[in-house]
Design a protein around this motif. Sequence first.
Motif, PDB file in Angstrom:
ATOM      1  N   VAL A   1       0.850  -1.188   0.000  1.00  0.00           N
ATOM      2  CA  VAL A   1       0.000   0.000   0.000  1.00  0.00           C
ATOM      3  C   VAL A   1       0.888   1.241   0.000  1.00  0.00           C
ATOM      4  CG1 VAL A   1      -1.928   1.186   1.102  1.00  0.00           C
ATOM      5  CG2 VAL A   1      -1.707  -1.305   1.332  1.00  0.00           C
ATOM      6  N   ASP A   2       0.607   2.143  -0.909  1.00  0.00           N
ATOM      7  CA  ASP A   2       1.343   3.407  -0.974  1.00  0.00           C
ATOM      8  C   ASP A   2       0.741   4.373   0.036  1.00  0.00           C
ATOM      9  OD1 ASP A   2       2.526   5.833  -1.574  1.00  0.00           O
ATOM     10  OD2 ASP A   2       2.451   5.530  -3.748  1.00  0.00           O
ATOM     11  N   PRO A   3       1.450   4.730   1.093  1.00  0.00           N
ATOM     12  CA  PRO A   3       0.868   5.611   2.119  1.00  0.00           C
ATOM     13  C   PRO A   3       0.612   7.017   1.601  1.00  0.00           C
ATOM     14  CG  PRO A   3       3.202   5.252   2.546  1.00  0.00           C
ATOM     15  CD  PRO A   3       2.826   4.321   1.430  1.00  0.00           C
ATOM     16  N   ALA A   4       1.249   7.398   0.516  1.00  0.00           N
ATOM     17  CA  ALA A   4       1.049   8.740  -0.020  1.00  0.00           C
ATOM     18  C   ALA A   4      -0.229   8.857  -0.831  1.00  0.00           C
ATOM     19  CB  ALA A   4       2.242   9.138  -0.888  1.00  0.00           C
ATOM     20  N   THR A   5      -0.730   7.717  -1.354  1.00  0.00           N
ATOM     21  CA  THR A   5      -1.917   7.766  -2.215  1.00  0.00           C
ATOM     22  C   THR A   5      -3.027   6.810  -1.776  1.00  0.00           C
ATOM     23  OG1 THR A   5      -1.069   6.040  -3.698  1.00  0.00           O
ATOM     24  CG2 THR A   5      -0.447   8.332  -4.186  1.00  0.00           C
ATOM     25  N   GLY A   6      -2.696   5.805  -0.977  1.00  0.00           N
ATOM     26  CA  GLY A   6      -3.671   4.774  -0.618  1.00  0.00           C
ATOM     27  C   GLY A   6      -3.819   3.687  -1.668  1.00  0.00           C
TER      28      GLY A   6
ATOM     29  N   LEU B   1      -0.828  -1.294   6.921  1.00  0.00           N
ATOM     30  CA  LEU B   1      -0.988   0.095   7.372  1.00  0.00           C
ATOM     31  C   LEU B   1      -0.979   0.260   8.885  1.00  0.00           C
ATOM     32  CD1 LEU B   1      -3.779   1.420   4.958  1.00  0.00           C
ATOM     33  CD2 LEU B   1      -1.296   1.531   4.696  1.00  0.00           C
ATOM     34  N   GLY B   2      -1.352  -0.802   9.587  1.00  0.00           N
ATOM     35  CA  GLY B   2      -1.468  -0.675  11.040  1.00  0.00           C
ATOM     36  C   GLY B   2      -2.787  -0.107  11.491  1.00  0.00           C
ATOM     37  N   VAL B   3      -3.684   0.168  10.574  1.00  0.00           N
ATOM     38  CA  VAL B   3      -5.033   0.640  10.912  1.00  0.00           C
ATOM     39  C   VAL B   3      -6.041  -0.202  10.141  1.00  0.00           C
ATOM     40  CG1 VAL B   3      -4.457   2.990  11.602  1.00  0.00           C
ATOM     41  CG2 VAL B   3      -4.808   2.465   9.182  1.00  0.00           C
TER      42      VAL B   3
ATOM     43  N   THR C   1     -11.255   1.878  -1.393  1.00  0.00           N
ATOM     44  CA  THR C   1     -10.676   2.662  -2.473  1.00  0.00           C
ATOM     45  C   THR C   1      -9.442   3.411  -1.981  1.00  0.00           C
ATOM     46  OG1 THR C   1     -12.193   4.443  -1.917  1.00  0.00           O
ATOM     47  CG2 THR C   1     -12.875   2.944  -3.668  1.00  0.00           C
ATOM     48  N   ALA C   2      -8.620   3.855  -2.913  1.00  0.00           N
ATOM     49  CA  ALA C   2      -7.384   4.543  -2.548  1.00  0.00           C
ATOM     50  C   ALA C   2      -7.667   5.783  -1.714  1.00  0.00           C
ATOM     51  CB  ALA C   2      -6.612   4.917  -3.819  1.00  0.00           C
ATOM     52  N   ASP C   3      -8.710   6.528  -2.061  1.00  0.00           N
ATOM     53  CA  ASP C   3      -8.994   7.749  -1.295  1.00  0.00           C
ATOM     54  C   ASP C   3      -9.446   7.424   0.121  1.00  0.00           C
ATOM     55  OD1 ASP C   3     -11.342   6.724  -2.638  1.00  0.00           O
ATOM     56  OD2 ASP C   3     -12.409   8.500  -1.940  1.00  0.00           O
TER      57      ASP C   3
ATOM     58  N   LEU D   1      -7.993   7.181   5.812  1.00  0.00           N
ATOM     59  CA  LEU D   1      -7.827   6.359   7.009  1.00  0.00           C
ATOM     60  C   LEU D   1      -6.458   6.602   7.627  1.00  0.00           C
ATOM     61  CD1 LEU D   1      -9.230   4.047   8.650  1.00  0.00           C
ATOM     62  CD2 LEU D   1      -7.998   2.443   7.190  1.00  0.00           C
ATOM     63  N   LEU D   2      -5.450   6.705   6.800  1.00  0.00           N
ATOM     64  CA  LEU D   2      -4.103   6.991   7.300  1.00  0.00           C
ATOM     65  C   LEU D   2      -4.017   8.385   7.903  1.00  0.00           C
ATOM     66  CD1 LEU D   2      -1.803   5.423   4.566  1.00  0.00           C
ATOM     67  CD2 LEU D   2      -1.864   4.819   6.987  1.00  0.00           C
ATOM     68  N   GLN D   3      -4.674   9.360   7.273  1.00  0.00           N
ATOM     69  CA  GLN D   3      -4.626  10.720   7.798  1.00  0.00           C
ATOM     70  C   GLN D   3      -5.321  10.804   9.152  1.00  0.00           C
ATOM     71  OE1 GLN D   3      -2.552  12.431   5.849  1.00  0.00           O
ATOM     72  NE2 GLN D   3      -2.731  10.544   4.649  1.00  0.00           N
ATOM     73  N   ASP D   4      -6.396  10.039   9.313  1.00  0.00           N
ATOM     74  CA  ASP D   4      -7.152  10.067  10.565  1.00  0.00           C
ATOM     75  C   ASP D   4      -6.435   9.328  11.681  1.00  0.00           C
ATOM     76  OD1 ASP D   4      -9.083  11.462   9.258  1.00  0.00           O
ATOM     77  OD2 ASP D   4     -10.381   9.739   8.883  1.00  0.00           O
TER      78      ASP D   4
END
Length: 902
Positions: A769-774, A882-884, A892-894, A899-902
């Motif tokens: 998973v790309d953490p910059a884009t999802g 991701l750990g979440v 979806t990627a968005d 989810l990562l931002q939160d």
Amino acid sequence: MRVEVNGVPLEVDPAPGQVLRTLLREQGHVEVKKGCDSGDCGACTVLLDGRPTHSCLVPAYRADGRAVTTVSGLGTVEDPHPVQQAFVDAAAFQCGFCTAGLVTTVAGLSLETDDDETARLLKGNLCRCTGYRSICDAVARRRNTVDAVAGQDAGRSVRSPAARRLVTGREPFTLDVPATDLTHLAVLGSPHAHARIVSIDATAALAAPGVLAVLTHEDSPDVLFSTARHESRLDDPDDTRVLDPVLRFRGQRVAVVVAESLREAARALSLVEVEYEVLPAVIDPVTAREPGAPLVHGDKDPEARISEPSRNVVAQLHAEMGDVSGALAAAAHRVGGTYRTSRVSHAALETHATRGWLDDDGRLVLRTSTQVPYLVRDEIAHIFALDPARVRVLTGRVGGGFGGKQELLTEDVVALAVLRTGRPVQYEMTRADEFTIVPSRHPVRVEVELGADADGVLTAMRIDVLNNTGAYGNHGPGVMFHGVSESMAVYRCANKRVDAESVYTHTLPSGAFRGYGLGQIIFAIESAMDDLARVVGISAFDLRRRNVVVPGDRLLVVDPEEVGDLDMHSYGMDQCLDLVQAALADRSADLPAPAGTLVGAGMAVAMIATIAPRGHYGEATVRLLDDGRYEVSVGTTEFGNGTTTVHGQLAAQALGTTVDRVTLVHSDTDKAGYDTGAFGSAGVVVAGLAVHRAAVQLRAKILAAAGALRDHPSDEPRTWDALDLTPDSASGVPLTEVARAAPGLTGQGTHDGTPRSVAFNVHGFRVAVDPATGEVTILRSVQAVDAGTVLHPEQLRGQVEGGTGQAIGTALYEEMRLDDEGRVTTASFRSYHVPQMIDLPRTEVLFAATADDLGPLGAKSMSEAPYNPVAPALANAIRDALGVRPHELPMTADRLWRLLQD
């Protein structure tokens, strides 16, 4: 206009605005299919001056002076083009509706390349069935099938008898047969989510050119029914009319125009004047249960079989086994969460379509795209007060179903139009119709809570389920009850509670979809099981091993005293767990992870009954023909499930012959015995078992007849050496001689669908998973299946790959979106992401070594099952990366980025 089609010059006069696809079909080139009419699926591909072209996008006049080649112009059944033969050898099709477009595209591009390049070049061609691997194999000229061997075809990947017809465009689908005097039907849909028709004025429409009739609720029988079809029509609520004065979702039928042409019918729709009384609507299922919410079917009485119409609840289950609250309170470990799944379209490339007429005896005949011809016949007879013997329903090959054609969606209104006009009538849905008025997969909210002891042994399971069944309850009860069944029963636990309700809203109806409710609930439970494994501190595989049912366990949901017909007549869960764990441990087959991505692995399990409950019946006959070949008659439908091939294998195995010497007559209520239908993966374990029983009976009759001939004196000396059936003889007597001496030799077989067994599936993923884009990249996909005896390895592999591909679409991409007024905003393939070839990984399919006590030659069903563990396995892999934890589908990627931002 002059155009050359398959080397034959034509002079035609296209209508204004007509596209090449419809012009070609009007000229008899029915091998050119309609999947979308928007250039998104590729089913209509032809070669225009040698270049692959989506004919639905080309104005017909632009073909003037040019050469058009369809798939039928590439080669014939007897002399196929090399690309067509490659598709045969690779078994690169299932339903086959997309095959003509794919073959034409590959031939036009002269493809013979690696899988990555193939995926890029075929991005304009969709296949909903296969998962694309076999298509890549065909392009690369990899052969997946073998030659038939007399008496040994079961268990081998023999070529489908229909293969050459499919790849050359000669296999007829629903609307691919000639018709004369045909009229066309168009439907005026409701512009409101909830309204009452005050008045309809059809005067102007009736005066329009070509219009024969305008039908409204005043022409409709006042008979309530359900569009859902089951063996018992009482399984579903009677809440639907052919045409209803009360409209409960946007797009519901208001009026129907029948005209000489589809263009004239569609134009007349705008001339129908309707006055509506707009009523309050409820869109959200949570709000729908609240006091004072607008009622969807508040007018229905108890005979409609709706659980609580005053709360918009069509069905409910509230039951407990043991003491769940006490067990949760005492648990050493507790996990839980709320999970949501989206609406998903079946996206079968052949849209729903029916052609109806009256035969020479005045009987109603419906040729239709359905999985359940006999159930359609019986319900049409019920709605229109006809003797079932006065109704005939038949299918051609059906272009995909996935549960979406276990409904009565076009047949009723065509029957009404035929009976009112006396003329042949055709109704073919558009792709937009498929998204806006055809039932979808149920969107579901699931709350789950698990408790376990210190070792991770389950002590409590609780789920709270809310299904949005939409405006009508077709399949609402069945999907709800089935969804909470095997998903809970797969685990041994003394304390279980289920609270589930299926709720009406003023939205597009939901219906049957692959997995029939299990996929939604398994997504939640298997996600929670993954969390539990982390809390306990053991592997996800070991947690399952400690808790899944094993031979000797009872399959319990919430009733400890339950006695049913479902049991483990074979067991392969342990093998499936071992196979997937070993595969994931070997990282040599993984794709490389893109730079900067986070890598994780995940798995999930699933169990499913091999046959639907409460009766599933099949009858079959096998007959010795005069030429020594055989004819199998069976009622079930071929829609990509591979039953026609397997039925031929089962008959050939019993009769000592090869599949190419077996002809099938199927899916015609006049020509084959009764069959409940092609759903619940019953094509092999019900209809197939009936076929095998019939063939075994016929074998005994043939050998007895041959024995009598051997004992009869003959003027010619004979040498008797064979003591068994061969493709040409029985105990040395030519089969043609047996057929002459004992004409009409027939075997008969039946199955009533009980008792039932279970099948197991385990899926594993490794993802990046790309953490910059999802964005999710699947590095490894593997599924182990407990299918019993594998009758056709390549077809079974294709079913697993296809189910996995469809489930990856559900998990990552697909979502039918509705606005706050219940309007579907994703009404085309461009706004709804069906996976393309480039989106799907190659899934490794592993077979457990089991044999079932019930199925034919030990086989189990395996069409719906592969879909169910995929989404949770993918969610668990993403959580590992991701750990979440993602709680909502599609991932979806968005959504993952947020989810990562939160």
